[in-house]
Design a protein around this motif. Structure first.
Motif, PDB file in Angstrom:
ATOM      1  N   GLY A 117      37.470  23.831  67.632  1.00 57.59           N
ATOM      2  CA  GLY A 117      36.190  24.443  67.981  1.00 57.59           C
ATOM      3  C   GLY A 117      35.489  23.818  69.165  1.00 57.59           C
ATOM      4  N   GLY A 118      36.188  22.937  69.896  1.00 58.42           N
ATOM      5  CA  GLY A 118      35.581  22.323  71.073  1.00 58.42           C
ATOM      6  C   GLY A 118      35.503  23.298  72.227  1.00 58.42           C
ATOM      7  N   ARG A 119      34.444  23.122  73.042  1.00 54.30           N
ATOM      8  CA  ARG A 119      34.254  23.990  74.210  1.00 54.30           C
ATOM      9  C   ARG A 119      34.259  23.173  75.472  1.00 54.30           C
ATOM     10  NH1 ARG A 119      28.902  26.810  72.429  1.00 54.30           N
ATOM     11  NH2 ARG A 119      29.261  26.413  70.273  1.00 54.30           N
ATOM     12  N   ARG A 158      40.490  22.269  71.315  1.00 56.91           N
ATOM     13  CA  ARG A 158      40.128  23.698  71.341  1.00 56.91           C
ATOM     14  C   ARG A 158      40.303  24.339  69.949  1.00 56.91           C
ATOM     15  NH1 ARG A 158      42.848  24.009  76.943  1.00 56.91           N
ATOM     16  NH2 ARG A 158      41.052  23.871  78.313  1.00 56.91           N
ATOM     17  N   GLU A 181      27.502  20.964  72.738  1.00 60.96           N
ATOM     18  CA  GLU A 181      27.242  22.134  71.891  1.00 60.96           C
ATOM     19  C   GLU A 181      28.171  22.178  70.678  1.00 60.96           C
ATOM     20  OE1 GLU A 181      27.692  25.245  74.774  1.00 60.96           O
ATOM     21  OE2 GLU A 181      25.574  25.154  75.362  1.00 60.96           O
ATOM     22  N   SER A 182      29.349  21.572  70.775  1.00 62.48           N
ATOM     23  CA  SER A 182      30.349  21.630  69.708  1.00 62.48           C
ATOM     24  C   SER A 182      30.278  20.466  68.729  1.00 62.48           C
ATOM     25  CB  SER A 182      31.754  21.641  70.312  1.00 62.48           C
ATOM     26  OG  SER A 182      31.931  22.714  71.188  1.00 62.48           O
ATOM     27  N   LEU A 221      34.038  18.153  64.936  1.00 64.39           N
ATOM     28  CA  LEU A 221      33.821  19.458  65.551  1.00 64.39           C
ATOM     29  C   LEU A 221      33.758  20.511  64.451  1.00 64.39           C
ATOM     30  CD1 LEU A 221      36.329  19.005  68.503  1.00 64.39           C
ATOM     31  CD2 LEU A 221      33.845  18.765  68.574  1.00 64.39           C
ATOM     32  N   PRO A 222      33.421  21.752  64.761  1.00 65.17           N
ATOM     33  CA  PRO A 222      33.269  22.763  63.710  1.00 65.17           C
ATOM     34  C   PRO A 222      34.500  22.952  62.821  1.00 65.17           C
ATOM     35  CG  PRO A 222      32.333  23.572  65.749  1.00 65.17           C
ATOM     36  CD  PRO A 222      33.017  22.266  66.072  1.00 65.17           C
TER      37      PRO A 222
END
Length: 127
Positions: free
Chosen positions: A125-127, A122, A66-67, A91-92
């Motif tokens: 933006g990683g989940r 994290r 998702e990330s 990542l975001p």
């Protein structure tokens, strides 16, 4: 000793990285990823620690899928028995470097050990 091949010559790794970058809509419940994992699959990583079982892994990897916005493979050493892959994941809020070490059982992944900086992951933006 097994002859080295590239990720492009490894159907298992092609599918694995295709799933990781395919997006959450295609990932659904992780069924496609589960088919790549051996019955005695073991995962070891900085956030989840060491865990046995493909189903648990497929639930955990969903957050990464998702990330992630893209992967750039930097280096890979692949044989019939295993692989080491170094890549940058976009990542975001930044890019994080990952190192993944695979042990194969035929065309299945028996063990996956992954290394990355969990705090940076994290923060990016990683989940």
């Amino acid at each position: 000793m097994s002859a080295a091949v590239t990720i492009d010559e490894s159907p298992t790794l092609q599918r694995y990285y295709g799933i990781l970058t395919g997006g959450a809509e295609l990932y659904r419940d992780g069924r496609d990823l589960l088919t790549l994992l051996s019955e005695d699959f073991v995962f070891d990583g900085p956030v989840a620690g060491r865990m046995a079982g493909g189903t648990r892994f497929t639930h955990g990897v969903r957050g990464f899928i998702e990330s992630v916005r893209g992967l750039a493979i930097l280096q890979a050493v692949v044989t019939s028995g295993g692989a080491a892959v170094l890549y940058d994941a976009e990542l975001p809020n930044g890019t994080i470097r990952f190192a993944e070490f695979f042990d194969f059982d035929g065309d299945k992944i028996r063990e996956l050990r992954i290394q990355y900086n969990a705090a940076d992951y994290r923060a990016s933006g990683g989940r």
